[in-house]
Write a protein that holds these residues in place. Structure first.
Motif, short mmCIF file in Angstrom:
data_model
loop_
_atom_site.label_atom_id
_atom_site.label_comp_id
_atom_site.label_asym_id
_atom_site.label_seq_id
_atom_site.Cartn_x
_atom_site.Cartn_y
_atom_site.Cartn_z
N GLY A 13 0.81 -1.22 0.00
CA GLY A 13 0.00 0.00 0.00
C GLY A 13 0.83 1.26 0.00
O GLY A 13 0.54 2.22 -0.71
N ASN A 14 1.90 1.26 0.77
CA ASN A 14 2.76 2.45 0.83
C ASN A 14 3.59 2.62 -0.43
O ASN A 14 4.05 3.72 -0.73
CB ASN A 14 3.63 2.42 2.08
N THR A 15 3.75 1.56 -1.18
CA THR A 15 4.39 1.66 -2.50
C THR A 15 3.60 2.64 -3.37
O THR A 15 4.17 3.47 -4.07
CB THR A 15 4.46 0.27 -3.16
N GLU A 16 2.28 2.55 -3.30
CA GLU A 16 1.43 3.44 -4.09
C GLU A 16 1.59 4.90 -3.63
O GLU A 16 1.56 5.82 -4.46
CB GLU A 16 -0.04 3.01 -4.01
N VAL A 17 1.77 5.11 -2.34
CA VAL A 17 1.99 6.46 -1.81
C VAL A 17 3.28 7.04 -2.39
O VAL A 17 3.31 8.18 -2.87
CB VAL A 17 2.04 6.45 -0.26
N VAL A 18 4.35 6.25 -2.36
CA VAL A 18 5.64 6.71 -2.86
C VAL A 18 5.57 6.98 -4.37
O VAL A 18 6.03 8.02 -4.85
CB VAL A 18 6.77 5.70 -2.53
N ARG A 19 4.97 6.06 -5.10
CA ARG A 19 4.84 6.25 -6.55
C ARG A 19 4.06 7.52 -6.87
O ARG A 19 4.44 8.29 -7.77
CB ARG A 19 4.13 5.06 -7.18
N ALA A 20 2.96 7.75 -6.15
CA ALA A 20 2.14 8.94 -6.40
C ALA A 20 2.93 10.22 -6.13
O ALA A 20 2.87 11.18 -6.91
CB ALA A 20 0.88 8.91 -5.55
N LYS A 21 3.69 10.25 -5.06
CA LYS A 21 4.47 11.45 -4.74
C LYS A 21 5.59 11.66 -5.75
O LYS A 21 5.86 12.80 -6.14
CB LYS A 21 5.02 11.36 -3.32
N MET A 22 6.21 10.58 -6.19
CA MET A 22 7.26 10.69 -7.21
C MET A 22 6.67 11.25 -8.52
O MET A 22 7.28 12.11 -9.15
CB MET A 22 7.91 9.34 -7.49
N ARG A 23 5.50 10.76 -8.90
CA ARG A 23 4.84 11.27 -10.11
C ARG A 23 4.50 12.75 -9.96
O ARG A 23 4.66 13.53 -10.89
CB ARG A 23 3.55 10.49 -10.40
N THR A 24 4.03 13.13 -8.78
CA THR A 24 3.67 14.53 -8.54
C THR A 24 4.90 15.43 -8.67
O THR A 24 4.82 16.49 -9.31
CB THR A 24 3.04 14.69 -7.14
N LEU A 25 6.01 15.04 -8.08
CA LEU A 25 7.24 15.84 -8.21
C LEU A 25 7.65 15.97 -9.66
O LEU A 25 8.04 17.05 -10.11
CB LEU A 25 8.38 15.20 -7.42
N SER A 26 7.53 14.88 -10.40
CA SER A 26 7.88 14.91 -11.81
C SER A 26 6.94 15.81 -12.60
O SER A 26 7.38 16.63 -13.42
CB SER A 26 7.84 13.49 -12.37
N THR A 27 5.65 15.70 -12.35
CA THR A 27 4.65 16.52 -13.05
C THR A 27 4.87 18.00 -12.78
O THR A 27 4.70 18.84 -13.67
CB THR A 27 3.23 16.12 -12.62
N LEU A 28 5.26 18.33 -11.56
CA LEU A 28 5.51 19.71 -11.19
C LEU A 28 6.90 20.20 -11.61
O LEU A 28 7.26 21.34 -11.35
CB LEU A 28 5.34 19.89 -9.68
N SER A 29 7.67 19.31 -12.22
CA SER A 29 9.04 19.62 -12.64
C SER A 29 9.88 20.15 -11.48
O SER A 29 10.68 21.07 -11.64
CB SER A 29 9.05 20.61 -13.80
N MET A 30 9.67 19.54 -10.32
CA MET A 30 10.43 19.95 -9.14
C MET A 30 11.76 19.21 -9.12
O MET A 30 11.79 17.98 -9.14
CB MET A 30 9.64 19.66 -7.87
N ASP A 31 12.83 19.95 -9.08
CA ASP A 31 14.16 19.36 -9.02
C ASP A 31 14.53 19.19 -7.55
O ASP A 31 15.29 19.97 -6.98
CB ASP A 31 15.17 20.27 -9.74
N ASP A 32 13.93 18.16 -6.94
CA ASP A 32 14.12 17.94 -5.51
C ASP A 32 13.90 16.46 -5.22
O ASP A 32 13.45 15.72 -6.08
CB ASP A 32 13.13 18.79 -4.71
N THR A 33 14.24 16.04 -4.01
CA THR A 33 14.03 14.66 -3.61
C THR A 33 13.16 14.63 -2.35
O THR A 33 13.11 15.61 -1.60
CB THR A 33 15.37 13.96 -3.31
N ILE A 34 12.52 13.49 -2.15
CA ILE A 34 11.69 13.30 -0.96
C ILE A 34 12.60 12.82 0.18
O ILE A 34 13.28 11.80 0.04
CB ILE A 34 10.59 12.26 -1.22
N GLU A 35 12.60 13.55 1.27
CA GLU A 35 13.37 13.12 2.43
C GLU A 35 12.58 12.07 3.21
O GLU A 35 13.08 11.02 3.55
CB GLU A 35 13.69 14.32 3.33
#
Length: 121
Positions: free
Chosen positions: A47-69
């Motif tokens: 289930g948390n895999t989906e959370v991580v994937r969603a957040k990674m997609r969001t960062l990519s969509t927003l073109s944010m040059d950053d990482t999730i801590e």
């Protein structure tokens, strides 16, 4: 440190209920410790895999040059911490569930960061 040692160290955090090292590409747990009748770590890992994937997609969509801590999910009785591991090439995360009444969120975050720095996968 190896996976088993890392999981044991995470479980030594005050209030720890369960911990998993998860590959978010497959959703599979590479290792788990703790859990039990109140927390199915295999199911939580998936289930948390989906959370991580969603957040990674969001960062990519927003073109944010950053990482999730880390990602924090606050429940009524628990904290769920998700820490993507930059040292793993970006496909693994540590997942730690804490009892809110016994856990210290700041200390748990610090501990996961320390575990990440020493983990060899």
């Amino acid at each position: 440190m190896n996976i088993e040692t890392a999981l044991k160290e995470a479980m030594s955090v005050d209030g720890a209920i369960g911990v998993a090292l998860v590959d978010y590409e497959s959703g599979m747990a590479l290792g788990t410790l703790g859990g039990g009748p109140t927390l199915d770590l295999e199911l939580a890992a998936a289930g948390n895999t989906e959370v991580v994937r969603a957040k990674m997609r969001t960062l990519s969509t927003l073109s944010m040059d950053d990482t999730i801590e880390d990602i924090l999910i606050t429940l009524g009785k628990q904290y769920h911490l998700i820490r993507p591991l930059t040292s793993s090439g970006g496909t693994l995360f540590l997942y730690l569930a804490l009892d809110r009444s016994r856990g210290n969120l700041a200390l748990a975050r610090h501990s996961l960061k320390k575990i990440e720095s020493g983990l060899e996968v």
